[in-house]
Design a protein around this motif. Structure first.
Motif, PDB file in Angstrom:
ATOM      1  N   GLU A 144      34.459  44.880  37.718  1.00 33.54           N
ATOM      2  CA  GLU A 144      34.415  44.200  38.677  1.00 33.54           C
ATOM      3  C   GLU A 144      34.816  42.916  38.968  1.00 33.54           C
ATOM      4  N   LEU A 145      35.232  42.692  38.057  1.00 31.03           N
ATOM      5  CA  LEU A 145      35.325  40.597  38.411  1.00 31.03           C
ATOM      6  C   LEU A 145      36.993  40.837  38.449  1.00 31.03           C
ATOM      7  N   ILE A 146      37.605  41.964  37.667  1.00 26.96           N
ATOM      8  CA  ILE A 146      39.491  41.648  37.703  1.00 26.96           C
ATOM      9  C   ILE A 146      39.332  42.456  38.703  1.00 26.96           C
ATOM     10  N   GLU A 147      38.883  43.136  39.813  1.00 24.57           N
ATOM     11  CA  GLU A 147      39.050  44.031  40.941  1.00 24.57           C
ATOM     12  C   GLU A 147      38.514  42.839  42.134  1.00 24.57           C
ATOM     13  N   LEU A 148      37.497  41.853  41.552  1.00 19.26           N
ATOM     14  CA  LEU A 148      36.814  41.153  42.827  1.00 19.26           C
ATOM     15  C   LEU A 148      38.261  39.985  43.125  1.00 19.26           C
ATOM     16  N   MET A 149      38.785  39.614  42.183  1.00 20.71           N
ATOM     17  CA  MET A 149      39.524  38.430  41.902  1.00 20.71           C
ATOM     18  C   MET A 149      41.240  39.068  42.186  1.00 20.71           C
ATOM     19  N   PHE A 150      41.418  40.357  42.656  1.00 18.00           N
ATOM     20  CA  PHE A 150      42.439  40.468  42.850  1.00 18.00           C
ATOM     21  C   PHE A 150      42.351  40.775  44.971  1.00 18.00           C
TER      22      PHE A 150
ATOM     23  N   TYR B 239      44.922  31.834  39.054  1.00 18.38           N
ATOM     24  CA  TYR B 239      45.447  33.216  39.709  1.00 18.38           C
ATOM     25  C   TYR B 239      46.779  33.471  38.968  1.00 18.38           C
TER      26      TYR B 239
ATOM     27  N   PHE C 124      46.159  34.572  35.850  1.00 23.72           N
ATOM     28  CA  PHE C 124      45.138  36.172  35.412  1.00 23.72           C
ATOM     29  C   PHE C 124      46.105  36.842  35.210  1.00 23.72           C
TER      30      PHE C 124
ATOM     31  N   PHE D  59      38.860  36.072  32.036  1.00 23.29           N
ATOM     32  CA  PHE D  59      37.058  35.477  32.401  1.00 23.29           C
ATOM     33  C   PHE D  59      36.184  35.236  31.648  1.00 23.29           C
TER      34      PHE D  59
ATOM     35  N   LEU E  54      33.410  35.478  44.245  1.00 21.86           N
ATOM     36  CA  LEU E  54      34.631  35.848  44.582  1.00 21.86           C
ATOM     37  C   LEU E  54      34.395  37.067  45.354  1.00 21.86           C
TER      38      LEU E  54
ATOM     39  N   ILE F  77      34.514  50.241  44.087  1.00 17.04           N
ATOM     40  CA  ILE F  77      33.720  49.478  43.210  1.00 17.04           C
ATOM     41  C   ILE F  77      32.234  50.064  42.076  1.00 17.04           C
TER      42      ILE F  77
END
Lengths: 184, 184
Positions: free
Chosen positions: A32-38, B41, B44, B138, B156, B172
DNA sequence: TCGAATATGTCAACATGGCTGACATAAATG
DNA sequence: CATTTATGTCAGCCATGTTGACATATTCGA
């Protein structure tokens, strides 16, 4: 608001204790965090993109303009160090920014080999316009997420490689001092 | 060293908050947040880059692999919609991922025009390895910044364009359901 | 059932923005 | 004065995005 965050099986090490990494073993991937960051970053840089099209500039121009704006009279070598690109890559976009009157070069006073870079009034105006767009996005995000600005700062700061953090801190505070000194 | 990462009470606002009178736009540009987002980023996405070199893959491959992993049997059109690239761009990296055995295509059952994409075991292993790297970043950031995971998610999420948020949420949660259903 | 729409693939050409390597120039420095 | 440093530049390559045109197989609607 977001019932996006409905991941079970995730109640562990994120609180106190291990500052240096915790156990790398059985952590659930934070998809979830990974995709939100993207997606967040994509929209974050997307705003300026539309404006930059007016001048046929891309993101590379944006980055150069921004950091020259923030570091008036910056040396080429220092700019390369921030951007982590080669001088040949910089040369292309820098030439266009200079040709179109957004950035100018001055010969160094103490060391005349240096070509110190600074934005023109036109460059400053564009840099401010772009910064404003991104600032508004942050302001909205902070307000709507119920985070404080300070938490956002600390979180993003902690996302940076530990070895690089000191440099980043120094860079930002120096730039702030320089700009404040200029404008007041 | 005026460290960014100190308690809220000690931090002086580097930008923002100050109501300095007649601003033409009102809000102070949030240079600090803008630059932290840039560096955060960069790091990341930097972690996976090194791993991907082993297979001569770039970030484009990473994105494709990740979303195919997260959405087993995804249609090409849906993948393009997530990535927001053209099918010609996708084709190049997808071909390499298929040739090297990270992704495979199946003919659609109900609609035989479709080429449903899914990761192989090898692809799953790589996707997990990369996700783990970013997950650790994260986890560190959340622990070290004193934010909660939930705050990070909400922040985010709120950085995303409002019109897009619902789609992202749906994507998601669907992916989570699909993966949980598969693995348990 | 047939023609149109759809899902996908592919070829060709081009743009952007990274990279390496090689070399040029001017200025500083020991 | 020889070397080092700061910068510029030429040439070419690579990764990854784009548009446009067209091919194929399949589904769908009148």
């Amino acid at each position: 608001m977001a019932d996006i965050n409905v991941s079970p099986a995730q109640r562990r090490p994120l609180s106190g204790t291990a500052v240096t990494g915790a156990e790398p073993a059985g952590r659930e991937p934070a998809y979830e965090l990974i995709e939100l960051m993207f997606f967040a970053y994509r929209d974050f840089v997307g705003d300026p993109d539309h404006v930059l099209e007016r001048y046929q500039f891309g993101r590379a121009h944006h980055r150069v303009l921004h950091f020259v704006f923030r570091h008036p009279e910056i040396r080429v070598a220092d700019l390369l160090d921030i951007l982590k690109i080669t001088k040949q890559s910089l040369a292309r976009v820098l030439k266009e920014l200079i040709d179109q009157g957004f950035i100018l070069q001055k010969e160094g006073q103490v060391d005349r080999r240096q070509r110190l870079l600074a934005v023109t009034d036109k460059g400053k105006a564009l840099a401010l316009e772009l910064a404003k767009l991104q600032t508004e996005r942050f302001a909205r995000a902070i307000a709507q997420s119920g985070t404080t600005r300070d938490q956002a700062v600390r979180f993003l700061y902690a996302m940076i490689d530990p070895e690089r953090r000191e440099d980043v801190t120094r860079m930002i505070t120096q730039a702030d001092r320089a700009l404040r000194g200029k404008e007041r």
